[in-house]
Design a protein around this motif. Structure first.
Motif, mmCIF file in Angstrom:
data_model
loop_
_atom_site.group_PDB
_atom_site.id
_atom_site.type_symbol
_atom_site.label_atom_id
_atom_site.label_comp_id
_atom_site.label_asym_id
_atom_site.label_seq_id
_atom_site.Cartn_x
_atom_site.Cartn_y
_atom_site.Cartn_z
ATOM 1 N N PRO A 176 0.843 -1.205 0.000
ATOM 2 C CA PRO A 176 0.000 0.000 0.000
ATOM 3 C C PRO A 176 0.875 1.250 0.000
ATOM 4 O O PRO A 176 1.664 1.463 0.909
ATOM 5 N N ARG A 177 0.726 2.075 -1.022
ATOM 6 C CA ARG A 177 1.578 3.268 -1.121
ATOM 7 C C ARG A 177 0.723 4.512 -1.345
ATOM 8 O O ARG A 177 1.147 5.458 -2.013
ATOM 9 N N HIS A 178 -0.497 4.504 -0.787
ATOM 10 C CA HIS A 178 -1.355 5.680 -0.883
ATOM 11 C C HIS A 178 -0.739 6.810 -0.052
ATOM 12 O O HIS A 178 -0.323 6.599 1.085
ATOM 13 N N GLY A 179 -0.707 7.974 -0.624
ATOM 14 C CA GLY A 179 -0.109 9.120 0.056
ATOM 15 C C GLY A 179 0.918 9.767 -0.847
ATOM 16 O O GLY A 179 0.627 10.067 -2.014
ATOM 17 N N LYS A 180 2.121 9.946 -0.329
ATOM 18 C CA LYS A 180 3.191 10.610 -1.084
ATOM 19 C C LYS A 180 4.346 9.632 -1.300
ATOM 20 O O LYS A 180 5.222 9.499 -0.456
ATOM 21 N N PRO A 181 4.369 8.919 -2.431
ATOM 22 C CA PRO A 181 5.453 7.986 -2.709
ATOM 23 C C PRO A 181 6.746 8.739 -3.044
ATOM 24 O O PRO A 181 6.722 9.787 -3.696
ATOM 25 N N VAL A 218 7.396 6.155 1.542
ATOM 26 C CA VAL A 218 6.133 6.834 1.296
ATOM 27 C C VAL A 218 5.733 7.567 2.572
ATOM 28 O O VAL A 218 6.158 7.205 3.672
ATOM 29 N N ILE A 219 4.955 8.618 2.421
ATOM 30 C CA ILE A 219 4.320 9.274 3.565
ATOM 31 C C ILE A 219 2.831 9.003 3.418
ATOM 32 O O ILE A 219 2.154 9.607 2.583
ATOM 33 N N SER A 220 2.354 8.019 4.178
ATOM 34 C CA SER A 220 0.990 7.527 4.005
ATOM 35 C C SER A 220 -0.045 8.582 4.375
ATOM 36 O O SER A 220 0.192 9.432 5.245
ATOM 37 N N ASP A 221 -1.214 8.470 3.720
ATOM 38 C CA ASP A 221 -2.283 9.433 4.000
ATOM 39 C C ASP A 221 -3.193 8.968 5.125
ATOM 40 O O ASP A 221 -4.083 9.691 5.551
ATOM 41 N N THR A 222 -2.997 7.731 5.608
ATOM 42 C CA THR A 222 -3.773 7.233 6.745
ATOM 43 C C THR A 222 -2.861 6.437 7.669
ATOM 44 O O THR A 222 -1.835 5.903 7.243
ATOM 45 N N GLU A 260 0.744 3.485 7.566
ATOM 46 C CA GLU A 260 1.978 4.212 7.847
ATOM 47 C C GLU A 260 3.112 3.315 8.345
ATOM 48 O O GLU A 260 4.269 3.731 8.343
ATOM 49 N N LYS A 261 2.798 2.076 8.714
ATOM 50 C CA LYS A 261 3.842 1.133 9.118
ATOM 51 C C LYS A 261 4.861 0.936 7.999
ATOM 52 O O LYS A 261 6.047 0.700 8.252
ATOM 53 N N ALA A 262 4.382 1.013 6.744
ATOM 54 C CA ALA A 262 5.262 0.774 5.597
ATOM 55 C C ALA A 262 6.095 1.994 5.212
ATOM 56 O O ALA A 262 6.993 1.886 4.372
#
Length: 665
Positions: free
Chosen positions: A443-448, A505-509, A513-515
């Protein structure tokens, strides 16, 4: 670059089936079997024709069964596995095979009881045509007869013959399923009742969870007989075009064979000459890179196929592969054709990830293709100085920047800090795009990280184009200011002080964010892009971290072994493969980014170039494994010694070709 294999390379049948050859025709069609002549995949074929470029492929001539009779004793010269046959009944031609050679086309040598057979095969550019020739010398004291039994499928690539499907022969035309194949030979054609073989065994499909059994049909044999001490030539020409009259002489076939082989050699030599690279491996990569370039009938232009034997043409892959496959090779006209196709289909700032086929509409599920388009146009301009094209493309590039700022589909938009966000719901829009039902392994939703590296570089490219090409100072200033904002935000938000590298990545949720802080190869492009944001010391630390945790001679790991989700191997059923695909599996194409980044942080010094040359040396062995002369898609994450996925991958080949170009230029 000449590849030579000997009997030591096929001590066993299994060893001989590890490697294959690939010829392509610029339409999406190809010819490819293992180096011992067997089919271990349902995608292997003597003639995989393409009736509508580049993806409407039809497996026409699946296999050539070759038998040699010396006196009263019969030998298999070809090799093929079957499900029901005992080991002693299989085609075991590899036992008599002395050599396999490849430079511009494949060649096989066999020796049985004093009878030597030299076989070679060529595919014509721009046509669904293959020519197979045999030079047979009978140095034994017995009469000998060589027989070819062609097996046909006339089915879509990857599919099996249907029950009740007929194969008809009318003079020199074979037809089935609405397709016609013409053939010419100087051998004696012996018609037979159609025979169906239902148990072709595809060993490399079963290990990948694909269909392991195939069905083929034959309705004639082709023979040639030799007296003791006699030498003869046998020619077999297949084409979906009526190239010759129905009846031809041996001299006509010999002239056609000579023309086709000379034409292919000349074509590939011209590619090398145009590219102008001196290194022998680089020259081979130039030839290999061109095998991915194909016509696209639906758009009337050129495209790049992502990989053989599985993939079609995808936007992201094309933009990455173009830099090496078209620009480093100086195939500028081809590059322009591909650019025009993408420009035509750009929608709301997004380049298509999958082009239309038939009446289907393009698919736009990618955040990176558009940004890579801008950066690749810059690489093209840097080499060609073609301002005319930049002016044509400028409005499309402006449109991309506009929509990425405003917000477009798939959650793609610029945040208040200037960074790009992308992905929503179950949409996977970066290259790590596996989705298994409602499971997102990466999951890379946010700012890859790589998307924002592409974004910054694209803004700097637009600044340069606005100033140098368009003469628009105000716009150039706007892009400059926005790029500076992105640079400040990127350095602040992505730097991981604890691990001394970049966040992935900087996750959006909080769910994902663990990743964020996993060590992945995506950070290397924050150093290797045309324009970058990090301070020099930070760039060095990124390169060092990637080398320490992700580097292998075959590619970069997609995830560091120290991470909990790391998968050491790739294979098995679809679910297992998908879960490992971006979770540690080694990928060939990021290795190009690593070497370019390393050269950059070392100031392209003599010592740095020598280090890269030394580390590139094992690449020659890599090009001997899987598909001769090509770079594969992926390898196991822990011990990458055997390739997986596509045996020939466009962006792997193209990105490593860029490294050789950087070393010479």
């Amino acid at each position: 670059m000449h590849f030579l294999y000997g009997a030591q390379d096929w001590k066993t049948r299994e060893r001989g089936q590890e490697d294959c050859y690939l010829l392509t025709n610029g339409l999406g069609g190809f010819s490819g079997t293992t180096i011992i002549g067997s089919n271990t995949r349902n995608d292997h074929s003597v003639l995989m024709a393409c009736v509508k470029a580049p993806n409407n492929r039809i497996n026409i001539v699946n296999h050539l069964k070759e038998t040699l009779l010396v006196g009263e004793k019969s030998y298999s010269i070809s090799t093929q596995d079957y499900v029901s046959k005992q080991k002693t009944e299989r085609e075991n031609g590899f036992l008599f095979q002395l050599a396999f050679r490849f430079e511009d086309y494949p060649e096989w040598t066999y020796l049985v009881e004093g009878v030597e057979i030299q076989k070679k095969l060529v595919m014509k550019q721009g046509e669904n045509t293959v020519c197979i020739s045999y030079e047979i010398e009978n140095r034994s004291g017995k009469e000998s007869t060589f027989t070819i039994t062609p097996y046909f499928q006339f089915t879509k690539k990857g599919e099996n013959m249907e029950e009740g499907q007929t194969i008809e022969k009318n003079k020199n035309c074979i037809s089935s399923n609405g397709y016609s194949l013409y053939f010419w030979t100087n051998g004696v054609v012996e018609e037979e009742e159609t025979t169906y073989v239902d148990d072709f065994f595809y060993a490399y499909d079963i290990c990948d969870g694909r269909r392991e059994v195939g069905r083929c049909a034959s309705n004639h044999n082709i023979t040639i007989s030799l007296l003791p001490k006699e030498k003869k030539s046998l020619f077999l020409l297949y084409s979906m075009k009526e190239l010759l009259e129905e009846t031809v002489t041996e001299d006509q076939l010999r002239a056609m064979e000579k023309h086709l082989f000379e034409q292919e050699i000349s074509y590939r030599k011209e590619l090398v000459k145009t590219a102008g690279l001196q290194d022998e491996v680089a020259q081979m990569l130039v030839k290999s890179a061109n095998q991915f370039v194909s016509d696209r009938e639906s758009t009337g232009g050129k495209t790049i196929l992502a990989g053989y034997p599985f993939f079609e043409d995808w936007g992201r892959d094309t933009m990455i592969a173009m830099a090496g496959c078209c620009i480093s090779t100086r195939q500028f006209a081809t590059a322009r054709e591909i650019f025009y196709t993408f420009m035509k289909y750009c929608k709301k700032g997004i380049m298509p990830n999958l082009f239309p086929e038939g009446g289907n509409k393009p698919m736009y599920n990618t955040v990176d293709a558009s940004l890579l388009f801008i950066n690749t146009v810059y690489l093209y301009y840097e080499k060609s100085q073609d301002q005319t094209f930049v002016k044509e493309a400028y409005s499309v590039m402006e449109d991309i920047i506009f929509w990425y700022q405003k917000g477009t589909d798939f959650g793609i938009h610029m945040d208040e800090d200037g960074l790009i966000m992308a992905g929503q719901g179950l949409d996977q829009v970066t290259w790590m795009d596996v989705r298994i039902g409602e499971i997102l392994p990466t999951p890379r939703h946010g700012k890859p990280v790589e998307i924002n590296a592409y974004w910054y570089s694209a803004l700097k490219v637009m600044e340069l184009f606005a100033k140098e090409v368009m003469g628009e100072e105000e716009k150039a200033k706007h892009y400059e200011q926005l790029a500076e904002k992105v640079k400040q935000s990127f350095t602040k938000e992505f730097w991981n002080e604890k691990k001394q590298c970049l966040k992935d990545v900087i996750s959006d949720t909080k769910e994902y964010e663990k990743a964020d802080c996993q060590i992945r190869c995506n950070q290397i492009w924050a150093v290797s892009m045309p324009f970058t944001m990090l301070e020099k010391e930070m760039e060095k630390k990124v390169v060092d971290k990637v080398y320490e945790t992700l580097y292998t001679p075959c590619g970069l790991r997609s995830l560091a072994p120290e991470e909990e989700e790391f998968h050491p191997s790739y294979g098995g059923e679809q679910l297992k493969r998908d879960l490992a695909y971006h979770q540690g599996t080694v990928w060939g194409f990021p290795l190009g980014g690593y070497y370019l980044a390393y050269l950059k942080v070392k100031g392209y010094s003599k010592e740095a170039k020598e280090t890269v040359k030394r580390q590139l040396a094992p690449l020659e062995n890599t090009m001997r494994e899987g598909c001769v002369g090509q770079i594969a898609e992926i390898y196991d994450g822990l011990r990458p010694v055997r390739s997986h996925g596509c045996f020939a991958q466009a962006w792997s080949t193209g990105e490593l070709l860029r490294v050789y170009e950087a070393l010479e230029r």
